[in-house]
Design an enzyme around this catalytic site. Structure first.
Site, PDB file in Angstrom:
ATOM      1  N   GLY A   1       0.560  -1.004  -0.201  1.00 31.55           N
ATOM      2  CA  GLY A   1       0.043   0.271   0.125  1.00 31.55           C
ATOM      3  C   GLY A   1       1.089   1.166   0.198  1.00 31.55           C
TER       4      GLY A   1
ATOM      5  N   GLY B   1       3.062   4.415   1.122  1.00 30.48           N
ATOM      6  CA  GLY B   1       3.505   5.086   2.657  1.00 30.48           C
ATOM      7  C   GLY B   1       5.288   4.202   2.128  1.00 30.48           C
ATOM      8  CB  ALA B   2       7.886   5.925   3.904  1.00 29.35           C
TER       9      ALA B   2
ATOM     10  CD  GLU C   1      -5.203   0.883  -5.006  1.00 31.14           C
ATOM     11  OE1 GLU C   1      -5.530   0.306  -4.715  1.00 31.14           O
ATOM     12  OE2 GLU C   1      -4.558   2.278  -5.232  1.00 31.14           O
TER      13      GLU C   1
ATOM     14  N   GLY D   1      -7.240   1.771  -2.169  1.00 29.20           N
ATOM     15  CA  GLY D   1      -8.015   0.481  -2.291  1.00 29.20           C
ATOM     16  C   GLY D   1      -7.186  -0.857  -1.569  1.00 29.20           C
TER      17      GLY D   1
HETATM   18  N1  COA Z   1      -2.853  10.372  15.835  1.00 28.06           N
HETATM   19  C1  COA Z   1      -2.312  11.145  15.733  1.00 28.06           C
HETATM   20  N2  COA Z   1      -2.112  11.797  14.613  1.00 28.06           N
HETATM   21  C2  COA Z   1      -1.540  10.728  13.900  1.00 28.06           C
HETATM   22  C3  COA Z   1      -1.783   9.326  13.978  1.00 28.06           C
HETATM   23  C4  COA Z   1      -2.353   9.046  15.302  1.00 28.06           C
HETATM   24  N3  COA Z   1      -3.200   7.764  15.688  1.00 28.06           N
HETATM   25  N4  COA Z   1      -1.468   8.699  13.582  1.00 28.06           N
HETATM   26  C5  COA Z   1      -0.616   9.567  12.195  1.00 28.06           C
HETATM   27  N5  COA Z   1      -0.465  11.116  12.787  1.00 28.06           N
HETATM   28  C6  COA Z   1       0.131  11.830  11.899  1.00 28.06           C
HETATM   29  C7  COA Z   1       1.775  11.074  11.561  1.00 28.06           C
HETATM   30  O1  COA Z   1       1.913  12.367  12.750  1.00 28.06           O
HETATM   31  C8  COA Z   1       1.765  12.148  10.229  1.00 28.06           C
HETATM   32  O2  COA Z   1       2.359  13.783  11.110  1.00 28.06           O
HETATM   33  P1  COA Z   1       3.139  14.946  11.245  1.00 28.06           P
HETATM   34  O3  COA Z   1       2.879  14.745   9.606  1.00 28.06           O
HETATM   35  O4  COA Z   1       2.632  16.354  11.193  1.00 28.06           O
HETATM   36  O5  COA Z   1       4.080  13.699  11.597  1.00 28.06           O
HETATM   37  C9  COA Z   1       0.311  12.028   9.643  1.00 28.06           C
HETATM   38  O6  COA Z   1      -0.413  11.675  10.545  1.00 28.06           O
HETATM   39  C10 COA Z   1       1.095  10.819   8.750  1.00 28.06           C
HETATM   40  O7  COA Z   1       1.263   9.795   9.370  1.00 28.06           O
HETATM   41  P2  COA Z   1       2.080   8.054   8.383  1.00 28.06           P
HETATM   42  O8  COA Z   1       1.791   6.881   9.273  1.00 28.06           O
HETATM   43  O9  COA Z   1       3.692   9.450   8.686  1.00 28.06           O
HETATM   44  O10 COA Z   1       1.177   8.591   7.434  1.00 28.06           O
HETATM   45  P3  COA Z   1       1.550   7.374   6.197  1.00 28.06           P
HETATM   46  O11 COA Z   1       2.237   8.934   5.025  1.00 28.06           O
HETATM   47  O12 COA Z   1       2.451   7.423   6.202  1.00 28.06           O
HETATM   48  O13 COA Z   1       0.339   7.022   5.453  1.00 28.06           O
HETATM   49  C11 COA Z   1      -1.639   6.041   6.000  1.00 28.06           C
HETATM   50  C12 COA Z   1      -0.380   6.631   6.216  1.00 28.06           C
HETATM   51  C13 COA Z   1      -2.923   5.746   6.737  1.00 28.06           C
HETATM   52  C14 COA Z   1      -2.558   7.880   6.348  1.00 28.06           C
HETATM   53  C15 COA Z   1      -1.923   6.062   4.280  1.00 28.06           C
HETATM   54  O14 COA Z   1      -1.109   4.986   4.473  1.00 28.06           O
HETATM   55  C16 COA Z   1      -3.140   6.169   3.600  1.00 28.06           C
HETATM   56  O15 COA Z   1      -3.623   7.494   3.364  1.00 28.06           O
HETATM   57  N6  COA Z   1      -4.143   4.625   3.563  1.00 28.06           N
HETATM   58  C17 COA Z   1      -5.351   4.913   3.529  1.00 28.06           C
HETATM   59  C18 COA Z   1      -5.365   4.573   2.336  1.00 28.06           C
HETATM   60  C19 COA Z   1      -4.580   2.974   1.812  1.00 28.06           C
HETATM   61  O16 COA Z   1      -3.933   2.012   2.924  1.00 28.06           O
HETATM   62  N7  COA Z   1      -4.319   2.405   0.394  1.00 28.06           N
HETATM   63  C20 COA Z   1      -3.150   0.911   0.366  1.00 28.06           C
HETATM   64  C21 COA Z   1      -3.675   0.821  -1.514  1.00 28.06           C
HETATM   65  S1  COA Z   1      -2.583   1.630  -2.254  1.00 28.06           S
END
Ligand code: COA
Length: 438
Positions: free
Chosen positions: A214, A216-217, A237, A335
């Site tokens: 999915g 993200g890093a 995807e 997805g």
């Molecule tokens: N409470 C408060 N803040 C939170 C948090 C929580 N539980 N979890 C994350 N955050 C904040 C982080 O601190 C970060 O903020 P910052 O940039 O100010 O430090 C921000 O939210 C992003 O979090 P992070 O976990 O680093 O995001 P990411 O870029 O790794 O993305 C998802 C993670 C889950 C948001 C992303 O994968 C997503 O949108 N997923 C849904 C769609 C998906 O999974 N698609 C897959 C098929 S391609």
């Protein structure tokens, strides 16, 4: 008329093409790096003519006029995925968000959300008069097939991809020619925490598995630890640079792909110029629309499918919030659940949710007794097989609520285990005892 004559006759300026948009229209715009900027910029310049136009889009990659107060009443976004450029507008009520499964997007265009106009970005026509959706087949192809009027930016730097990606020039009403590099979005590097998660995830992946990573890093952090595996497959995807590195390592043969043995299956390519060049006319990469690639019923037929997806928080029951922070819509489902469900149903499949144990510089635990007030449940507790943090693997499938909670506290950050243990005791009427692995 032959296709060349049709193409020549329908080729216009962007300013002229966007005149096809009328007040009250639903306008589809291709997402993220595939956005046809020539068209969206021309529409923004013409906004005063229009009232109540809605743009249906996923994550614009740069700031857009349509999020500004000036655009209000004229043109507004209805987003399926929120990103940095649109989050503020959603919070301030100047843009909308629509929750919908990725694989179902083409279906809503037939029923609940008919499209008046589609703005797409396509490759140059081939010698037979076909244009390709290139790096972005997803639901762009469906939008172009279903909208009443189709306007295409034809960018000679958009790759021509194979699979089910093409439209004939006669299917398109207006062409606007451009030549510009596609925006690049190199995959972010995993930090030490991400790498620890990656090593645990890699331990759950065996030779011969088909893989989805999915957004993200963190989901892709497992990839560097998979290079010694054999006969892996990519059934995903989103095809990224890190996945390309895995292919180059020799670990991927796609031997166990049930539909097209030997081929990568994807719906989007998102990353660097090198990736975009790799998918161009590549007969080993088949791109398909989301209603096929992401449909859980199709994914259920892919053997040993492993889905790896990120989240914001997981509660004691294993409910996953991957898209909201509190009640703020932070992103979208993408997805995620399509692949989680597909992997959960796949023979030998595993659905894996990954997250760093904490957020906000270590001040917040992502393992929580209850999701935050207003948070969305992106993935249900029934669909998740494993939750992986830098502290290990919590196996949830077939486990009771008590066992799940205990396994999840075991992989929470040590700074939060005492507090989580108290919540465990309050709920289950016994002290928290760490899971003892055999
Ligand atoms: N409470 C408060 N803040 C939170 C948090 C929580 N539980 N979890 C994350 N955050 C904040 C982080 O601190 C970060 O903020 P910052 O940039 O100010 O430090 C921000 O939210 C992003 O979090 P992070 O976990 O680093 O995001 P990411 O870029 O790794 O993305 C998802 C993670 C889950 C948001 C992303 O994968 C997503 O949108 N997923 C849904 C769609 C998906 O999974 N698609 C897959 C098929 S391609």
């Amino acid at each position: 008329m032959n296709w060349k004559e049709i193409y020549a006759q329908r080729t216009v300026t962007a300013e002229k093409a966007v005149k096809a948009v009328k007040s009250g229209d639903h306008v589809f715009v291709a997402q993220s790096v595939a956005e046809p900027f020539s068209l969206t910029e021309a529409l923004a310049a013409d906004y005063k003519r229009l009232q109540d136009v809605e743009i249906f889009q996923n994550r614009p990659v740069k700031d857009s006029f349509f999020t500004t107060p000036e655009s209000e009443g004229h043109i507004r976004y209805n987003l399926y995925f929120v990103g940095a450029s649109t989050r503020k507008a959603v919070v301030e009520g100047r843009a909308d968000f629509t929750p919908v499964f990725y694989y179902e997007l083409p279906e809503i265009f037939d029923n609940q959300y008919p499209l008046d106009v589609a703005f797409v970005q396509l490759s140059r026509p081939d010698k037979h008069g076909y244009v390709s959706c290139g790096i972005n087949v997803d639901y762009q192809l469906a939008a172009a097939r279903k909208a009443k009027i189709v306007i295409a930016e034809v960018n000679d730097q958009m790759p021509f991809t194979l699979g089910d990606t093409t439209l004939h020039v006669s299917d398109i009403d207006y062409f606007v020619e451009t030549s510009r590099p596609l925006p690049e979005e190199p995959a972010p590097e995993a930090d030490e925490v991400g790498k620890a998660i990656g090593r645990y995830v890699a331990s759950l992946i065996e030779d011969g598995c088909n893989l989805q990573f999915g957004y993200g890093a963190v989901p892709e952090a497992a990839i560097p630890y998979l290079t010694e595996k054999k006969d892996l497959g990519i059934y995903t995807e989103m095809f990224s640079d890190r996945v390309l590195q895995l292919i180059k390592s020799g670990a991927v043969t796609n031997k166990n792909n049930p539909i097209h043995p030997g081929k990568v299956i994807s719906s989007i390519a998102l990353g660097s110029k090198e990736l975009y060049e790799y998918v161009d006319h590549n007969n080993n990469v088949f791109m398909y629309p989301v209603e096929f690639v992401n449909h859980p019923a199709n994914l259920a037929k892919v053997p040993n499918l492993i889905s790896v997806n990120a989240c914001v928080q997981v509660d004691f029951m294993g409910q996953v919030n991957a898209e909201t922070i509190g009640d703020m819509q932070f992103s979208g489902i993408g997805g995620q659940l399509d692949f989680v469900r597909g992997a959960a149903m796949s023979p030998g499949g595993k659905s894996i949710i990954v997250c760093q144990s904490t957020a906000k510089k270590g001040t917040v635990s992502r393992i929580v007794p209850f999701l935050d007030q207003g948070a969305a449940v992106t993935t249900t507790r029934h669909d998740v097989h494993y939750v992986v943090t830098e502290y290990g693997i919590a196996e949830l499938k077939g486990k009771s609520l008590r066992q799940r909670a205990r396994a999840l506290i075991d992989v929470a950050h040590p700074d939060f285990r005492e507090e989580l243990g108290k919540a465990f005791e309050a709920k289950f009427k016994e002290p928290y005892q760490p899971v003892v692995h055999a």
